[in-house]
Scaffold this motif. Structure first.
Motif, PDB file in Angstrom:
ATOM      1  N   PRO A  26       0.747  -1.002   0.151  1.00 40.14           N
ATOM      2  CA  PRO A  26       0.094   0.141  -0.052  1.00 40.14           C
ATOM      3  C   PRO A  26       0.763   0.981   0.171  1.00 40.14           C
ATOM      4  N   VAL A  27       0.531   2.335  -0.798  1.00 37.62           N
ATOM      5  CA  VAL A  27       1.169   3.369  -0.885  1.00 37.62           C
ATOM      6  C   VAL A  27       0.237   4.695  -0.544  1.00 37.62           C
ATOM      7  N   LEU A  28       0.691   5.497   0.392  1.00 44.68           N
ATOM      8  CA  LEU A  28      -0.062   6.776   0.777  1.00 44.68           C
ATOM      9  C   LEU A  28       0.669   7.855  -0.014  1.00 44.68           C
ATOM     10  N   ARG A  29       0.041   8.255  -1.081  1.00 46.51           N
ATOM     11  CA  ARG A  29       0.601   9.308  -1.727  1.00 46.51           C
ATOM     12  C   ARG A  29       0.171  10.839  -1.256  1.00 46.51           C
ATOM     13  N   VAL A  30       0.924  11.683  -0.870  1.00 49.37           N
ATOM     14  CA  VAL A  30       0.725  12.937   0.030  1.00 49.37           C
ATOM     15  C   VAL A  30       1.351  13.970  -0.774  1.00 49.37           C
ATOM     16  N   GLY A  31       0.921  15.215  -0.467  1.00 49.39           N
ATOM     17  CA  GLY A  31       1.464  16.545  -0.926  1.00 49.39           C
ATOM     18  C   GLY A  31       2.540  17.147   0.000  1.00 49.39           C
ATOM     19  N   VAL A  32       2.856  18.271  -0.266  1.00 45.31           N
ATOM     20  CA  VAL A  32       3.663  18.913   0.535  1.00 45.31           C
ATOM     21  C   VAL A  32       2.937  19.473   1.909  1.00 45.31           C
TER      22      VAL A  32
END
Length: 156
Positions: A26-32
């Motif tokens: 699983p990959v949590l894709r976040v922003g700055v």
């Protein structure tokens, strides 16, 4: 960002689920990181090298729309900013739901990148799976999803 830094990042080693046992990752894709609005339990959302480990764990502990059983089955979650693994959450053994398809996971921040281009890492030696976090941090991980959580399969 300087062109030399962009070229350095583009040459970064590609990593996949095989690095941590070959199961779906699983990959949590976040922003700055941004200041959290109307949140009593965290000041920030997203990723920044300037956040302390406690602030970063809170910033990554949002309510995510995903399949919680897939995340618990993996026991860890890579956190990416762009295509780069900037943090790893491990020891994920449960979750809370709030009834709208969003979930928050029980786990620990095993490590994070403190400088991406170099890359420098902070790893929590007391976190379960800290050794697996080291294998992912600072490397490229390609994932696709319509939301913040993606699932990368071995060989894919």
């Amino acid at each position: 960002m300087p062109v030399a830094d962009i070229k350095t990042l583009a040459r970064r080693e590609l990593v996949g689920p095989e690095a941590v046992g070959g199961c779906e990752l699983p990959v949590l894709r976040v922003g700055v990181a941004e200041k959290a609005e109307n949140s009593a339990d965290r000041s920030w959302t997203g990723f920044s090298t300037h956040l302390t480990p406690d602030q970063l764990q809170a910033a990554l502990s949002g309510w995510w729309r995903c399949d919680p059983e897939r995340v618990v089955r993996a026991g860890l979650m890579a956190v990416t900013l762009g295509q780069y693994v900037v943090a790893v959450l491990t020891g994920i053994d449960g979750y809370d739901g709030r009834g709208d398809g969003r979930y928050r996971f029980h786990g620990a921040l095993a490590g994070s990148v403190t400088e991406l281009v170099t890359p420098q890492q902070w790893v929590n030696p007391d976190a379960p799976g800290a050794d697996r976090a080291r294998l992912l941090l600072g490397r490229r991980l390609e994932s696709e999803s319509g939301g913040p959580v993606a699932y990368v399969r071995p060989g894919g």
